[in-house]
Design an enzyme around this catalytic site. Structure first.
Site, PDB file in Angstrom:
ATOM      1  N   LYS A  54       0.957  -1.267   0.152  1.00  0.00           N
ATOM      2  CA  LYS A  54       0.055   0.002   0.058  1.00  0.00           C
ATOM      3  C   LYS A  54       0.848   1.270   0.074  1.00  0.00           C
ATOM      4  O   LYS A  54       0.606   2.153  -0.693  1.00  0.00           O
ATOM      5  CB  LYS A  54      -0.984  -0.072   1.150  1.00  0.00           C
ATOM      6  CG  LYS A  54      -2.033  -1.115   1.146  1.00  0.00           C
ATOM      7  CD  LYS A  54      -2.935  -1.296   2.448  1.00  0.00           C
ATOM      8  CE  LYS A  54      -3.765  -2.565   2.270  1.00  0.00           C
ATOM      9  NZ  LYS A  54      -4.486  -2.974   3.368  1.00  0.00           N
ATOM     10  N   GLN A  98      -4.828  -1.575   9.536  1.00  0.00           N
ATOM     11  CA  GLN A  98      -4.658  -3.046   8.956  1.00  0.00           C
ATOM     12  C   GLN A  98      -5.344  -3.959   9.834  1.00  0.00           C
ATOM     13  O   GLN A  98      -5.108  -3.905  11.109  1.00  0.00           O
ATOM     14  CB  GLN A  98      -3.344  -3.194   8.407  1.00  0.00           C
ATOM     15  CG  GLN A  98      -3.037  -4.679   7.738  1.00  0.00           C
ATOM     16  CD  GLN A  98      -3.545  -4.410   6.318  1.00  0.00           C
ATOM     17  OE1 GLN A  98      -3.581  -3.375   5.737  1.00  0.00           O
ATOM     18  NE2 GLN A  98      -3.872  -5.755   5.862  1.00  0.00           N
ATOM     19  N   ASP A 121     -11.363   2.464   3.618  1.00  0.00           N
ATOM     20  CA  ASP A 121     -11.514   1.067   3.731  1.00  0.00           C
ATOM     21  C   ASP A 121     -13.274   0.960   3.507  1.00  0.00           C
ATOM     22  O   ASP A 121     -13.594  -0.211   3.289  1.00  0.00           O
ATOM     23  CB  ASP A 121     -11.171   0.354   4.970  1.00  0.00           C
ATOM     24  CG  ASP A 121     -10.213  -0.374   4.752  1.00  0.00           C
ATOM     25  OD1 ASP A 121      -9.687  -0.744   3.806  1.00  0.00           O
ATOM     26  OD2 ASP A 121      -9.338  -0.547   5.740  1.00  0.00           O
TER      27      ASP A 121
END
Ligand code: GUN
Length: 303
Positions: A54, A98, A121
């Site tokens: 990422k 994460q 997200d």
């Protein structure tokens, strides 16, 4: 006949080029560089790889990547303090924590605390609610990437029977919601199957499009697939495989496989995603797009 490949890697590269151009235009117009804050707690090896991918993708697209690596003993309170700091920081446009978080950290409390305007997200209940009502703010990255892949290969979803295998909050449920939406890449008739589904193989066999996101290596076999169906494999599973090396010696190697028995299913399907090189690169790509869109909205709101 062997299925054609849905090349996620090539599609992701194409979309990333488009995003890079858009980022450079946005920076020239506003003077603001889109920035993504990524929070990694603990030392899960897979998460470390994902987070590094990422970070690299962000920088290549011309965006800023801010990494926060915290040790596994970090408390929920300390993590909440960091999220609150990032929420208030106007130079941060996207925040990603994460998953999975180490045991002992209250995952829901953390995800609920992220400012929904920075929730790239799309895990915050407000963003899940907006998606379910058909007026999304952010689209969840993996389902969004799969939808783009289908659109860019001109695979019709309208009126088609789609079976999603897996009901996770990250992939299965939002995938179903996205395919149900009105318009391009939607309008499908969706069934979401899971570990408790009766006669799962029979249900999957009715599908024009199968999305496998169950987390079980090579779970979807050729006999479950209707001839000519499109098969999308979200799985990333490590298996141990015995091979004979160039010296004729047997040895065990670790191999990355999907939720689909690729070699057998490709003989039945019309289109199929490989693992690796299928869905994986698209997830990071859509995260970049969500971050750019977050920056666009936050900058417009501040004016
Ligand atoms: N872990 C596995 N997939 C994801 C994802 O899409 N987002 C986050 N934050 N964590 C993950």
């Amino acid at each position: 006949m062997s299925a054609q490949i849905l090349d996620g890697k090539a599609t992701a590269e194409k979309i990333r080029e488009e995003i890079k151009d858009d980022v450079s235009r946005f920076v020239a117009q506003t003077g603001v560089q889109p920035a993504l804050a990524v929070v990694l707690v603990g030392d899960n090896p897979a998460s470390q790889v994902y987070v590094r991918n990422k970070e690299t993708a962000c920088v290549k697209a011309g965006m800023k990547s801010l990494m926060f690596r915290l040790n596994a003993e970090t408390t929920s309170d300390a993590l909440c303090d960091l999220i609150e700091k990032l929420n208030k920081d106007d130079s941060v446009h996207g925040i990603l924590v994460q998953l999975p978080l180490p045991k002992g950290i209250d995952e829901k409390r953390i995800l609920d605390l992220i400012d929904p305007q920075k929730d790239v997200d799309a895990f915050h209940p407000e963003n899940v609610g907006l998606l379910s009502q058909g007026r999304p703010r952010f689209l969840p990255c993996t389902p969004y990437g799969i939808q783009q892949l289908l659109i860019r290969y001109n695979i019709e979803t309208k009126g088609k029977r789609v079976v999603v295998i897996g009901r996770s909050d990250i992939v299965g449920k939002p995938m179903g919601l996205l395919l149900l939406q009105k318009g391009l890449g939607g309008d499908a008739t969706v069934t979401v199957c899971h570990s408790r589904t009766d006669n799962l193989a029979d249900v999957v066999k009715e599908a024009d499009i199968v999305v496998a996101a169950i987390g079980k290596a090579q779970f979807v076999t050729a006999d479950m697939i209707k001839p000519g169906a499109v098969v999308v494999d979200v799985g990333m599973n490590r298996i141990q495989k015995e091979i004979v090396d160039e010296n004729g010696e047997r040895k065990t190697v670790s191999k990355l496989v999907g939720d689909v028995d690729f070699d057998a299913v490709k003989e039945v399907a019309s289109w199929i995603t490989p693992v690796p090189g299928g869905v994986g690169p698209l997830t990071v790509t859509m995260l970049l797009l969500n971050t750019l869109n977050a920056a666009r909205r936050l900058v417009a709101d501040a004016q």
